[in-house]
Design a protein around this motif. Structure first.
Motif, PDB file in Angstrom:
ATOM      1  N   GLN A   1      36.467  12.700 -37.341  1.00 36.25           N
ATOM      2  CA  GLN A   1      36.300  11.557 -37.942  1.00 36.25           C
ATOM      3  C   GLN A   1      35.241  11.821 -39.148  1.00 36.25           C
ATOM      4  N   ARG A   2      35.068  13.107 -39.473  1.00 37.04           N
ATOM      5  CA  ARG A   2      33.985  13.343 -40.509  1.00 37.04           C
ATOM      6  C   ARG A   2      34.697  13.544 -41.695  1.00 37.04           C
ATOM      7  N   ALA A   3      34.626  12.708 -42.825  1.00 35.79           N
ATOM      8  CA  ALA A   3      35.539  12.911 -43.725  1.00 35.79           C
ATOM      9  C   ALA A   3      35.233  14.032 -44.623  1.00 35.79           C
ATOM     10  N   LEU A   4      34.010  14.383 -44.927  1.00 34.99           N
ATOM     11  CA  LEU A   4      33.683  15.529 -45.854  1.00 34.99           C
ATOM     12  C   LEU A   4      34.009  16.797 -45.145  1.00 34.99           C
ATOM     13  N   VAL A   5      34.224  17.075 -43.702  1.00 33.19           N
ATOM     14  CA  VAL A   5      34.562  18.029 -43.044  1.00 33.19           C
ATOM     15  C   VAL A   5      36.158  18.293 -43.321  1.00 33.19           C
ATOM     16  N   TRP A   6      36.935  17.138 -43.103  1.00 35.20           N
ATOM     17  CA  TRP A   6      38.261  17.070 -43.051  1.00 35.20           C
ATOM     18  C   TRP A   6      38.886  17.416 -44.520  1.00 35.20           C
ATOM     19  N   ILE A   7      38.271  16.668 -45.619  1.00 35.29           N
ATOM     20  CA  ILE A   7      38.569  16.923 -47.048  1.00 35.29           C
ATOM     21  C   ILE A   7      38.218  18.366 -47.361  1.00 35.29           C
ATOM     22  N   SER A   8      36.870  18.929 -46.891  1.00 33.67           N
ATOM     23  CA  SER A   8      36.942  20.466 -47.195  1.00 33.67           C
ATOM     24  C   SER A   8      37.848  21.303 -46.578  1.00 33.67           C
ATOM     25  N   ILE A   9      38.144  21.315 -45.440  1.00 31.53           N
ATOM     26  CA  ILE A   9      39.270  21.947 -44.691  1.00 31.53           C
ATOM     27  C   ILE A   9      40.701  21.935 -45.234  1.00 31.53           C
ATOM     28  N   LEU A  10      40.829  20.644 -45.412  1.00 28.18           N
ATOM     29  CA  LEU A  10      42.441  20.346 -46.111  1.00 28.18           C
ATOM     30  C   LEU A  10      42.267  21.131 -47.539  1.00 28.18           C
ATOM     31  N   LEU A  11      41.314  20.909 -48.067  1.00 22.10           N
ATOM     32  CA  LEU A  11      41.391  21.506 -49.684  1.00 22.10           C
ATOM     33  C   LEU A  11      41.464  23.021 -49.516  1.00 22.10           C
ATOM     34  N   VAL A  12      40.619  23.651 -48.780  1.00 22.41           N
ATOM     35  CA  VAL A  12      40.665  25.120 -48.498  1.00 22.41           C
ATOM     36  C   VAL A  12      42.048  25.779 -48.212  1.00 22.41           C
ATOM     37  N   LEU A  13      42.662  24.935 -47.294  1.00 21.00           N
ATOM     38  CA  LEU A  13      44.050  25.546 -46.621  1.00 21.00           C
ATOM     39  C   LEU A  13      45.180  24.861 -47.914  1.00 21.00           C
ATOM     40  N   ALA A  14      45.228  24.142 -48.420  1.00 21.74           N
ATOM     41  CA  ALA A  14      45.899  23.580 -49.322  1.00 21.74           C
ATOM     42  C   ALA A  14      45.987  24.202 -50.643  1.00 21.74           C
ATOM     43  N   PHE A  15      44.785  24.476 -51.168  1.00 22.91           N
ATOM     44  CA  PHE A  15      44.747  24.788 -52.626  1.00 22.91           C
ATOM     45  C   PHE A  15      43.864  26.076 -52.936  1.00 22.91           C
ATOM     46  N   THR A  16      43.667  26.923 -51.785  1.00 16.14           N
ATOM     47  CA  THR A  16      43.257  28.238 -51.810  1.00 16.14           C
ATOM     48  C   THR A  16      44.162  29.235 -50.817  1.00 16.14           C
ATOM     49  N   THR A  17      44.172  30.472 -50.888  1.00 20.42           N
ATOM     50  CA  THR A  17      44.717  31.248 -50.100  1.00 20.42           C
ATOM     51  C   THR A  17      44.098  31.887 -48.600  1.00 20.42           C
ATOM     52  N   PHE A  18      43.007  31.174 -48.366  1.00 20.12           N
ATOM     53  CA  PHE A  18      41.870  31.644 -47.457  1.00 20.12           C
ATOM     54  C   PHE A  18      42.718  31.350 -45.910  1.00 20.12           C
ATOM     55  N   GLY A  19      43.533  30.446 -45.832  1.00 17.88           N
ATOM     56  CA  GLY A  19      44.429  30.337 -44.717  1.00 17.88           C
ATOM     57  C   GLY A  19      45.547  31.349 -44.441  1.00 17.88           C
ATOM     58  N   GLN A  20      45.893  32.237 -45.379  1.00 16.63           N
ATOM     59  CA  GLN A  20      46.882  33.031 -45.256  1.00 16.63           C
ATOM     60  C   GLN A  20      46.191  34.444 -45.211  1.00 16.63           C
ATOM     61  N   ILE A  21      47.123  35.491 -45.135  1.00 16.96           N
ATOM     62  CA  ILE A  21      46.633  36.641 -44.875  1.00 16.96           C
ATOM     63  C   ILE A  21      46.430  37.523 -46.216  1.00 16.96           C
ATOM     64  N   THR A  22      46.695  36.729 -47.355  1.00 15.86           N
ATOM     65  CA  THR A  22      46.749  37.584 -48.604  1.00 15.86           C
ATOM     66  C   THR A  22      45.190  37.820 -48.973  1.00 15.86           C
ATOM     67  N   PRO A  23      44.129  36.929 -49.082  1.00 14.39           N
ATOM     68  CA  PRO A  23      42.840  37.395 -49.707  1.00 14.39           C
ATOM     69  C   PRO A  23      42.179  38.331 -48.793  1.00 14.39           C
ATOM     70  N   TRP A  24      42.584  38.582 -47.394  1.00 15.93           N
ATOM     71  CA  TRP A  24      42.184  39.582 -46.417  1.00 15.93           C
ATOM     72  C   TRP A  24      42.723  40.984 -46.721  1.00 15.93           C
ATOM     73  N   VAL A  25      43.457  41.039 -47.486  1.00 19.68           N
ATOM     74  CA  VAL A  25      44.294  42.383 -47.788  1.00 19.68           C
ATOM     75  C   VAL A  25      44.382  42.861 -48.975  1.00 19.68           C
ATOM     76  N   LEU A  26      43.623  42.239 -49.990  1.00 19.47           N
ATOM     77  CA  LEU A  26      43.596  42.611 -51.447  1.00 19.47           C
ATOM     78  C   LEU A  26      43.442  43.921 -51.748  1.00 19.47           C
ATOM     79  N   TRP A  27      42.840  44.732 -50.706  1.00 19.05           N
ATOM     80  CA  TRP A  27      42.318  46.268 -50.958  1.00 19.05           C
ATOM     81  C   TRP A  27      43.707  47.118 -50.866  1.00 19.05           C
ATOM     82  N   ALA A  28      44.866  46.274 -50.153  1.00 15.91           N
ATOM     83  CA  ALA A  28      45.936  47.197 -49.906  1.00 15.91           C
ATOM     84  C   ALA A  28      46.541  47.793 -51.337  1.00 15.91           C
ATOM     85  N   ASP A  29      47.847  48.408 -51.049  1.00 21.09           N
ATOM     86  CA  ASP A  29      48.696  49.025 -51.996  1.00 21.09           C
ATOM     87  C   ASP A  29      49.327  47.894 -52.874  1.00 21.09           C
TER      88      ASP A  29
END
Length: 566
Positions: free
Chosen positions: A353-381
């Protein structure tokens, strides 16, 4: 509930109404724009043949269509290896809108949009939390992989919708009526794609081993005989087609490599990494005295995780790692709404029920790739060779694309501008230059070429194909088996030898029979028209998010002239 209370309840969901409208705009805007790509063409052509014969025949009296060397047909040349639901819903759309690109895609787009509505409804019912339901819907609507699947004339949208329906019906299944509905959904889901048998098997195990699902046990096992009767016999009927497209795992080592590759494919297009992080945070909060998941939420998430894991096991058992690299999660497209629902529940639970926390997590997962494997393997081939690697990662060309979800921006831009490819250019050339009845030979994407031009195609069945003798007995015309009467050859040199035949072989056969060959035009090779996998999808202006081999040899169109009397 009084009318006024019901009206107030409906109004309380107005934020989701906005998301549903946005989803409709993304899915239906200019749905008919652009030509079909190979797999879409298969759906459209076989649906057209159903209008003529009542069943999906590969031979319509003009052209034989099958990219699997005839492995999909029975002795009557009826396609039997792919379940038929997707073809018949396309038929219904053709009857309503005519045989065109929009009609070919519409029923699957509608099913995908309905998946958005269903995802919101299910999460709201499970959690009684509009934040959770809204989060799940947002993650789905802004998933570019979901949107690409939604706009395909292929089973993906149906698979997503019916998998969600099946699981939700299972949770309600405590009567004979619900058992009958579950059986119907299970049968339809299997005949949308055979992978639909996986969630059915998972739910069967839960009725036996999980106490929470004991109330569903009797209804489920009452429904199972009907499900078996209308699904399992199909495997015997379609054995040759599945043998052609499956590769059973040869060793334990290969199993784990394949499972890892499938996990990479899932984590590259859904917030699986984010879900793991959210679960860890939730466990920490629980130890600190915060509320945990309700028993209903736990059961629902358990089903989602079990289905996801079982999909991975099934893919590892039947698909090579290199094939998974190419196909991604298209066979298990239902993973996308399932993961979105899981993420929505966890986001709301952690936000507490904390709106700021909810919006922050949702924005990160919807509009960045930090919830996916992609940004964590940018060093790969960035240019791996999946055929010669145990597992291969998908790494964007630009670091920015690996951090920010830019795919939806390109997707929205493409809704309003053309994105023609090689098939488009080929069809436009043939529309201008070919006469009705001109025989065409092509080595790639023959299905959309036929759907858009209706020109007969030659050299479709080779002696080594399993269907050769059957086709000969049925007295198909000579041009189906060879180069006779060919007027045009569209050769995609990027796929030279794709069907076991090289251009040099075709040229030799034409010349040996007295033909004159003229190279009349070259076309830019764009690989595909409307590829469904984000890792290979070409956006307008030849924009790719992930590295591609763009130095492709041009496609050629040859005119064939025959001596008088031939």
């Amino acid at each position: 509930m009084k009318v006024s209370e019901a009206s107030a309840e409906i109004r309380s969901h107005w934020p989701f109404a906005i998301i549903a409208v946005i989803g409709a705009a993304f899915i239906f805007t200019n749905l008919g724009a652009g030509y079909l790509w190979a797999d879409e063409g298969d759906t459209a052509v076989l649906a057209s043949n159903i209008l003529k014969f009542g069943v999906p025949k590969a031979w319509d009296g003009v052209t034989f269509i099958d990219s699997d060397f005839g492995a999909r047909e029975n002795d009557q040349l009826v396609m039997v290896s792919s379940p038929w639901v997707q073809y018949y819903v396309t038929v219904a759309s053709f009857l309503a809108f005519g045989q065109n690109t929009f009609a070919a895609r519409f029923p699957f787009a509608l099913a995908a949009w309905m998946s958005i509505l269903l995802v919101y409804f299910i999460v709201w019912q499970v959690t009684a939390n509009r934040w959770a339901a809204f989060s799940a819907a947002v993650l789905l609507v802004f998933s570019v992989q979901f949107l690409l699947y939604s706009r395909q004339s292929r089973y993906y949208g149906l698979s997503m919708l019916f998998t969600c329906l099946l699981i939700w019906t299972f949770f309600q299944m405590k009567s004979l009526r619900n058992a009958l509905l579950f059986a119907l959904l299970a049968i339809l889901l299997f005949h949308i794609h055979p992978i639909g048998i996986v969630p059915i098997g998972v739910l069967a195990i839960f009725t036996l081993l999980h106490r929470s699902f004991a109330p569903q046990r009797r209804s489920f096992w009452l429904a199972l005989p009907a499900i078996i009767a209308f699904t399992i016999p199909w495997f015997a009927l379609a054995r040759t087609g599945y043998t052609e497209n499956a590769a059973l795992v040869p060793s334990i080592r290969d199993f784990f490599a394949r499972f890892a590759q499938y996990s990479i494919e899932c984590a590259s297009v859904t917030p699986l990494v984010g879900i793991v992080a959210l679960l860890l945070v939730l466990l920490i909060h629980h130890r600190q005295g915060f509320g945990f998941l309700s028993s209903r939420e736990q059961d629902f998430l358990l089903v989602i995780f079990a289905v996801t894991f079982s999909y991975g096991v099934t893919m590892a058992l039947t698909q090579r790692s290199a094939a998974l690299w190419v196909t991604g999660i298209r066979y298990t497209s239902a993973i996308i709404p399932l993961v979105a629902m899981a993420a929505g529940i966890l986001i709301a639970k952690i936000a507490h029920q904390r709106a700021l926390v909810w919006i922050s997590i949702l924005l990160v997962l919807a509009f960045t790739t930090f919830g996916q494997i992609t940004p964590w393997v940018l060093w790969a081939d960035k240019n791996p060779d999946p055929e010669n690697k145990i597992v291969a990662l998908h790494v964007p060309q630009r670091i920015f694309d690996g951090l920010v979800a830019t795919g939806p921006l390109f997707f929205v831009r493409d809704l309003f501008q053309p994105n023609p490819g090689t098939v488009t250019a080929t069809c436009e050339f043939l529309h201008k230059n070919a006469a009705p009845g001109d025989v065409v030979i092509t080595n790639y994407e023959s299905e959309p070429l036929y759907f858009h031009t209706r020109l007969p195609q030659g050299m479709k069945i080779m002696k080594q194909d399993s269907v050769y003798e059957i086709a000969k007995r049925r007295q198909l015309p000579d041009y189906v088996f060879g180069v006779q009467h060919t007027r045009w050859v569209v050769w995609r040199f990027n796929w030279d030898d794709y069907l076991g035949i090289k251009w040099a072989d075709v040229e030799r056969r034409l010349l040996s029979e007295g033909a004159k060959i003229s190279d009349v035009t070259q076309l830019e090779e764009t690989a595909w028209e409307n590829r469904e996998n984000i890792h290979f999808h070409r956006f307008a202006d030849h924009r790719y998010l992930f590295p591609q081999n763009e130095d492709l040899p041009p496609a050629h169109i040859f005119r064939v002239d025959w001596p008088a009397g031939l």
